[in-house]
Every structure is written in structure tokens, then in C-alpha cells.
Design a protein around this motif. Sequence first.
Motif, PDB file in Angstrom:
ATOM      1  N   ALA A  84       0.836  -1.204   0.000  1.00  0.00           N
ATOM      2  CA  ALA A  84       0.000   0.000   0.000  1.00  0.00           C
ATOM      3  C   ALA A  84       0.869   1.252   0.000  1.00  0.00           C
ATOM      4  O   ALA A  84       1.890   1.270   0.677  1.00  0.00           O
ATOM      5  CB  ALA A  84      -0.903  -0.014   1.232  1.00  0.00           C
ATOM      6  N   PRO A  85       0.487   2.290  -0.733  1.00  0.00           N
ATOM      7  CA  PRO A  85      -0.588   2.383  -1.721  1.00  0.00           C
ATOM      8  C   PRO A  85      -0.050   2.269  -3.157  1.00  0.00           C
ATOM      9  O   PRO A  85      -0.538   2.954  -4.051  1.00  0.00           O
ATOM     10  CB  PRO A  85      -1.125   3.788  -1.471  1.00  0.00           C
ATOM     11  CG  PRO A  85       0.133   4.590  -1.167  1.00  0.00           C
ATOM     12  CD  PRO A  85       1.050   3.620  -0.440  1.00  0.00           C
ATOM     13  N   ARG A  86       0.928   1.435  -3.371  1.00  0.00           N
ATOM     14  CA  ARG A  86       1.632   1.415  -4.659  1.00  0.00           C
ATOM     15  C   ARG A  86       1.346   0.220  -5.554  1.00  0.00           C
ATOM     16  O   ARG A  86       1.330   0.358  -6.770  1.00  0.00           O
ATOM     17  CB  ARG A  86       3.151   1.453  -4.427  1.00  0.00           C
ATOM     18  CG  ARG A  86       3.645   2.662  -3.710  1.00  0.00           C
ATOM     19  CD  ARG A  86       3.802   3.768  -4.655  1.00  0.00           C
ATOM     20  NE  ARG A  86       4.305   4.951  -3.978  1.00  0.00           N
ATOM     21  CZ  ARG A  86       4.676   6.026  -4.601  1.00  0.00           C
ATOM     22  NH1 ARG A  86       4.634   6.080  -5.900  1.00  0.00           N
ATOM     23  NH2 ARG A  86       5.096   7.069  -3.929  1.00  0.00           N
ATOM     24  N   GLU A  87       1.168  -0.980  -4.958  1.00  0.00           N
ATOM     25  CA  GLU A  87       1.078  -2.164  -5.807  1.00  0.00           C
ATOM     26  C   GLU A  87       0.296  -3.281  -5.128  1.00  0.00           C
ATOM     27  O   GLU A  87       0.443  -3.524  -3.934  1.00  0.00           O
ATOM     28  CB  GLU A  87       2.487  -2.659  -6.142  1.00  0.00           C
ATOM     29  CG  GLU A  87       2.513  -3.826  -7.098  1.00  0.00           C
ATOM     30  CD  GLU A  87       3.934  -4.248  -7.441  1.00  0.00           C
ATOM     31  OE1 GLU A  87       4.192  -4.515  -8.612  1.00  0.00           O
ATOM     32  OE2 GLU A  87       4.787  -4.299  -6.517  1.00  0.00           O
ATOM     33  N   LEU A  88      -0.527  -3.937  -5.933  1.00  0.00           N
ATOM     34  CA  LEU A  88      -1.292  -5.089  -5.496  1.00  0.00           C
ATOM     35  C   LEU A  88      -1.112  -6.168  -6.560  1.00  0.00           C
ATOM     36  O   LEU A  88      -1.288  -5.896  -7.747  1.00  0.00           O
ATOM     37  CB  LEU A  88      -2.774  -4.719  -5.374  1.00  0.00           C
ATOM     38  CG  LEU A  88      -3.760  -5.843  -5.097  1.00  0.00           C
ATOM     39  CD1 LEU A  88      -3.510  -6.468  -3.729  1.00  0.00           C
ATOM     40  CD2 LEU A  88      -5.190  -5.319  -5.187  1.00  0.00           C
ATOM     41  N   ILE A  89      -0.728  -7.365  -6.138  1.00  0.00           N
ATOM     42  CA  ILE A  89      -0.602  -8.482  -7.063  1.00  0.00           C
ATOM     43  C   ILE A  89      -1.594  -9.551  -6.626  1.00  0.00           C
ATOM     44  O   ILE A  89      -1.606  -9.953  -5.459  1.00  0.00           O
ATOM     45  CB  ILE A  89       0.830  -9.056  -7.099  1.00  0.00           C
ATOM     46  CG1 ILE A  89       1.829  -7.977  -7.529  1.00  0.00           C
ATOM     47  CG2 ILE A  89       0.898 -10.252  -8.042  1.00  0.00           C
ATOM     48  CD1 ILE A  89       3.284  -8.391  -7.430  1.00  0.00           C
ATOM     49  N   ILE A  90      -2.430  -9.959  -7.576  1.00  0.00           N
ATOM     50  CA  ILE A  90      -3.437 -10.981  -7.278  1.00  0.00           C
ATOM     51  C   ILE A  90      -3.377 -12.093  -8.317  1.00  0.00           C
ATOM     52  O   ILE A  90      -2.940 -11.873  -9.446  1.00  0.00           O
ATOM     53  CB  ILE A  90      -4.873 -10.397  -7.259  1.00  0.00           C
ATOM     54  CG1 ILE A  90      -5.243  -9.814  -8.628  1.00  0.00           C
ATOM     55  CG2 ILE A  90      -5.051  -9.388  -6.145  1.00  0.00           C
ATOM     56  CD1 ILE A  90      -6.713  -9.504  -8.802  1.00  0.00           C
ATOM     57  N   GLU A  91      -3.805 -13.264  -7.902  1.00  0.00           N
ATOM     58  CA  GLU A  91      -4.127 -14.336  -8.832  1.00  0.00           C
ATOM     59  C   GLU A  91      -5.644 -14.342  -8.913  1.00  0.00           C
ATOM     60  O   GLU A  91      -6.330 -14.094  -7.921  1.00  0.00           O
ATOM     61  CB  GLU A  91      -3.602 -15.680  -8.335  1.00  0.00           C
ATOM     62  CG  GLU A  91      -2.102 -15.775  -8.403  1.00  0.00           C
ATOM     63  CD  GLU A  91      -1.578 -17.110  -7.897  1.00  0.00           C
ATOM     64  OE1 GLU A  91      -2.303 -17.804  -7.138  1.00  0.00           O
ATOM     65  OE2 GLU A  91      -0.441 -17.454  -8.249  1.00  0.00           O
ATOM     66  N   ASP A  92      -6.162 -14.634 -10.099  1.00  0.00           N
ATOM     67  CA  ASP A  92      -7.577 -14.481 -10.384  1.00  0.00           C
ATOM     68  C   ASP A  92      -8.039 -15.654 -11.237  1.00  0.00           C
ATOM     69  O   ASP A  92      -7.284 -16.131 -12.084  1.00  0.00           O
ATOM     70  CB  ASP A  92      -7.756 -13.154 -11.148  1.00  0.00           C
ATOM     71  CG  ASP A  92      -9.182 -12.820 -11.521  1.00  0.00           C
ATOM     72  OD1 ASP A  92     -10.116 -13.304 -10.857  1.00  0.00           O
ATOM     73  OD2 ASP A  92      -9.356 -12.044 -12.473  1.00  0.00           O
ATOM     74  N   GLY A  93      -9.241 -16.107 -10.995  1.00  0.00           N
ATOM     75  CA  GLY A  93      -9.781 -17.179 -11.818  1.00  0.00           C
ATOM     76  C   GLY A  93     -11.276 -17.329 -11.642  1.00  0.00           C
ATOM     77  O   GLY A  93     -11.883 -16.676 -10.788  1.00  0.00           O
ATOM     78  N   PHE A  94     -11.865 -18.194 -12.451  1.00  0.00           N
ATOM     79  CA  PHE A  94     -13.283 -18.480 -12.342  1.00  0.00           C
ATOM     80  C   PHE A  94     -13.514 -19.415 -11.158  1.00  0.00           C
ATOM     81  O   PHE A  94     -12.650 -20.213 -10.805  1.00  0.00           O
ATOM     82  CB  PHE A  94     -13.805 -19.104 -13.635  1.00  0.00           C
ATOM     83  CG  PHE A  94     -13.855 -18.119 -14.770  1.00  0.00           C
ATOM     84  CD1 PHE A  94     -14.885 -17.202 -14.874  1.00  0.00           C
ATOM     85  CD2 PHE A  94     -12.847 -18.103 -15.730  1.00  0.00           C
ATOM     86  CE1 PHE A  94     -14.921 -16.287 -15.918  1.00  0.00           C
ATOM     87  CE2 PHE A  94     -12.872 -17.193 -16.774  1.00  0.00           C
ATOM     88  CZ  PHE A  94     -13.913 -16.288 -16.872  1.00  0.00           C
TER      89      PHE A  94
END
Length: 161
Positions: A84-94
Motif C-alpha cells: 500500500a498504496p503502490r502495488e497489489l498483485i493478485i491471482e484471479d480465476g473463475f
Amino acid sequence: MNVTTQTDVKALTLTTTAELSASIERAWQLVSDPRKLERWWGPPEWPATFVRFGFEPEGRAHYYMQGPDGERMHGWWRFVSITAPRELIIEDGFADDQGEPSGDLGVTTANIIFEPIAAGTRVTIVSGFESAEQLEEMAKMGMEDGMRLALGQMQQILDES
């Protein structure tokens, strides 16, 4: 507001960029506050609702997007990294109806970067894909237009708060 997208088939990425007239701290709320996030995560005709939102490293989120005919498409996130507040890394899927990964179309990784600029904040989302086939399938589903429309909603949310 100007939103741009660029697909790089070699790098297996879709990059979406928006420039917002808000401070980086206010712009960050668009990903850290689930009520703000659900107002832009998804194109206008497929709004999102976050059912679970564990906003911490290795935390999980479950959401669904509901279409104009009432159809629901569920998704999941895993928060890989939060700076925070610079970068967010996520994995995403159905996901299935309970928010558990369905395996449909694999996993994408999104690196969401916030950088201060003279006019406010630039938000860049670099979506990474596992294969050219996955990128092609997501493109057929309208992901590029969907991302452009989704990020196009951000400034209005900031203007209201």
C-alpha cells in the motif's frame, strides 16, 4: 478519462492504463475497499459483488458478476502481495458458487500499479496469462473491452467520495 489497453501476445499480457485526478491514497481505496472495488471491477452491465474479501497477503476473495439477465459468473482472488498504496498483485480465476476455483480457463495474475503523476494517479493493470491459448480465449470473451469499460468507471467513484 482516458483508458488504454495493449495486448502483447509474446509476453502473454494485457495492459490496461487509466489516469485519475485523485491522490494515490484515494486511488488505492479503489482496490482496498470492497464496496468501492465492486463498483468498477467488471464492465457496467456486469457489476461485481464481493462476498468475501480477505485483504492481506495470501488472503482470498470471492466475488460474482451479475449480467443484465440475472446470470452470475463467480470468481476468486488470492492476494499474492500488497504494498500500500503502490502495488497489489493478485491471482484471479473463475469459481463455483462457493468461491472455490473451478479451473475453467486457468489462472491469471494481475499486477495493479499506482503511480503519482502531475494530474493525480496513473493506475496500470498488467494481466498475465499462462498460455497464448488462455489469452486468446479471454480475448474472445471480451476481456480487453471489459477492462477498458471497468477502469472507465473509476473516476466517477472517486468524484463521489
